[in-house]
Design a protein around this motif. Structure first.
Motif: not given
Length: 303
Positions: A269, A271, A284, A286-287
């Motif tokens: 998990k 990121e 960023n 995300t997953i």
């Protein structure tokens, strides 16, 4: 900061007989902006700053939409220095070792040891060309200006004077940055070349000091051009520190990790937080986005 940046531009000149092509710039705001973003120590600041100034001067003589990139790769602790500028006044610069400091500053801010021996590769990009034109020469001194002049002579048979300066205050912050390039065109009267040489030896123009004393770009040119008539050309392109990084590029970089590495990130998990080293912009991933990248890679591998 942005407001400050828009005031500056590269000024272009030509001798009355059109055999000398000249450009000069006060690039203080864009070099200071680079230092703010990358938190560069004094020697990396001077190396990247001079390279940015050199790239801006070279790019101003290209055509609209064209760019020039300078990559210095040496044996010294800085490893490499990159700067890229466009005809439109956009510029950026970078070194992978922004915090490098020598054991002492006995040699001042000389770049010779920090850059070491190596190669300068110049890339010229044209909007409709898939591949840029590359030219590579040996670095002659690591002091940037000399290396650019050597490249112009070796690759384009253009003799030139390239004088670049980055002046730091007592806190190591950029106080002034700028430079001049004078390129000698074919058909020049050799007496004119001799005159520039004599002017240089007599006046010993110090770009950093002149800028600190309030010199404008035209004032930077005058000590080299005493007794030679010249005039300014129109060139209204404001300087801007600009980086073309995008989230798409971050995603493409993640694709190179491969499926197993991406699955590991998904399992943990993790990121992805990436900051562009050139402009400081954060990205960023995300997953779910990492999962989508992995799915895409898997699909591609099936074809």
């Amino acid at each position: 900061m942005a407001k400050e940046q828009t005031k500056e531009r590269v000024h272009r000149f030509v001798s009355k007989d059109l055999t000398l092509r000249i450009a000069a710039v006060d690039a203080t705001s864009v070099v200071a902006h680079m230092q703010d973003l990358q938190k560069t120590a004094p020697i990396p600041t001077v190396a990247v700053g001079r390279s940015m100034v050199g790239a801006l001067l070279m790019a101003s003589n290209l055509k609209d939409g064209q760019q020039v990139g300078l990559l210095f790769k040496g044996s010294g602790p800085l490893q490499s220095v990159y700067a890229e500028a466009g005809y439109n006044g956009q510029v950026r610069g970078y070194t992978p070792n922004p915090t490098y400091q020598p054991a002492n500053y006995d040699k001042g801010l000389s770049l010779k040891d920090a850059m070491g021996i190596g190669l300068l590769t110049v890339a010229r990009h044209q909007p409709f060309q898939k591949q840029p034109f590359h030219g590579t020469v040996e670095m002659v001194s690591g002091e940037v200006g000399d290396d650019i002049a050597h490249y112009l002579n070796q690759s384009h048979q253009i003799r030139s004077v390239v004088s670049l300066g980055v002046y730091l205050d007592t806190n190591g912050k950029v106080a002034k940055a700028g430079g001049v390039i004078i390129e000698v065109m074919p058909g020049v009267d050799e007496a004119v070349v001799d005159r520039i040489q004599q002017n240089y030896e007599k006046n010993r123009p110090n770009i950093s000091k002149m800028l600190m004393d309030g010199a404008q770009p035209v004032d930077l040119v005058k000590p080299f051009m005493e007794g030679i008539e010249f005039e300014e050309l129109e060139h209204d392109q404001s300087l801007e520190y600009f980086c073309p990084c995008t989230k798409d590029r971050v995603v493409r970089a993640l694709e190179t990790l491969g499926e197993a590495e991406l699955q590991d990130m998904i399992d943990k998990k993790e990121e992805v937080h990436v900051t562009c080293q050139v402009c400081g912009k954060p990205y960023n991933v995300t997953i779910p986005e990492v999962e989508a990248i992995k799915k895409h890679l898997h699909k591609e591998s099936m074809h």
